[in-house]
Design an enzyme around this catalytic site. Structure first.
Site, PDB file in Angstrom:
ATOM      1  N   ALA A   4       3.257   5.995  -2.763  1.00  0.00           N
ATOM      2  CA  ALA A   4       4.259   6.629  -3.176  1.00  0.00           C
ATOM      3  C   ALA A   4       4.370   6.967  -4.709  1.00  0.00           C
ATOM      4  O   ALA A   4       4.931   7.981  -5.225  1.00  0.00           O
ATOM      5  CB  ALA A   4       5.706   5.934  -2.595  1.00  0.00           C
ATOM      6  N   GLY A  26       0.843  -1.228   0.043  1.00  0.00           N
ATOM      7  CA  GLY A  26      -0.006   0.066  -0.201  1.00  0.00           C
ATOM      8  C   GLY A  26       0.814   1.197  -0.162  1.00  0.00           C
ATOM      9  O   GLY A  26       0.649   2.068  -0.770  1.00  0.00           O
ATOM     10  N   CYS A  27       1.820   1.217   0.733  1.00  0.00           N
ATOM     11  CA  CYS A  27       2.666   2.478   0.878  1.00  0.00           C
ATOM     12  C   CYS A  27       3.421   2.733  -0.495  1.00  0.00           C
ATOM     13  O   CYS A  27       3.863   3.754  -0.851  1.00  0.00           O
ATOM     14  CB  CYS A  27       3.830   2.071   1.937  1.00  0.00           C
ATOM     15  SG  CYS A  27       2.812   2.073   3.596  1.00  0.00           S
ATOM     16  N   THR A  28       3.810   1.690  -1.190  1.00  0.00           N
ATOM     17  CA  THR A  28       4.655   1.665  -2.363  1.00  0.00           C
ATOM     18  C   THR A  28       3.486   2.388  -3.707  1.00  0.00           C
ATOM     19  O   THR A  28       4.178   3.104  -4.181  1.00  0.00           O
ATOM     20  CB  THR A  28       5.190   0.362  -2.990  1.00  0.00           C
ATOM     21  OG1 THR A  28       6.144  -0.016  -1.974  1.00  0.00           O
ATOM     22  CG2 THR A  28       5.796   0.394  -4.269  1.00  0.00           C
TER      23      THR A  28
END
Length: 156
Positions: free
Chosen positions: A48, A43-45
């Site tokens: 970003a 999710g963070c990738t």
């Protein structure tokens, strides 16, 4: 805890690429602060990379983007390089900034409770005030929503 319309809590943090970032030095620009739990996670990738892909549009709107997580600078450097992120990632390992923005919260996963980052985004206007906040962010479509807000509300 922060609230829309009030002054954004100032901070100075170490960032990727040997930078030190102070929020107050960006007065006169719009700032997007997005808090995320951990480098290199799915999710963070995605989040970003969405900010990366829309980065030219944010720049056109006189807006800078900063990602903040509890990860160390070394982790941020790897994450930013791997995904060619054009904006700094800020290290908040003692979560002081996350606490100031009210995003260091009790979380639950698989019956286990722990403290961590609640995925959140703040738009700070050119005067240094919080113009909008999103909490418990769902990644899909979020970056576009932030961009639309800046276009429609801060470009008047």
């Amino acid at each position: 805890m922060t609230a829309t319309g009030q002054a954004a809590p100032d901070f100075t943090l170490q960032a990727s690429n040997d930078q030190t970032i102070s929020l107050s030095s960006y007065r006169g620009k719009n700032v997007v602060l997005y808090f995320y739990p951990k480098d290199m996670t799915p999710g963070c990738t995605t989040e970003a990379c969405d900010f990366r892909d829309y980065h030219p549009r944010f720049a056109e709107l006189d807006t800078v983007v900063f990602g903040i997580s509890p990860d160390e600078v070394k982790s941020h450097d790897k994450f930013a390089a791997k995904h060619e992120l054009p904006f700094p990632l800020l290290a908040d390992p003692d979560h002081q900034v996350a606490e100031a923005y009210g995003v260091w919260v009790l979380k639950k996963m698989y019956g286990r409770e722990y403290m961590g980052i609640e995925r959140s985004t703040f738009v700070i206007d050119k005067q240094g005030n919080i113009a909008k906040e999103w909490r418990k962010v769902k990644v899909k479509g979020h970056v576009q929503e932030v961009l639309v807000f800046i276009q429609e509300e801060l470009q008047k």
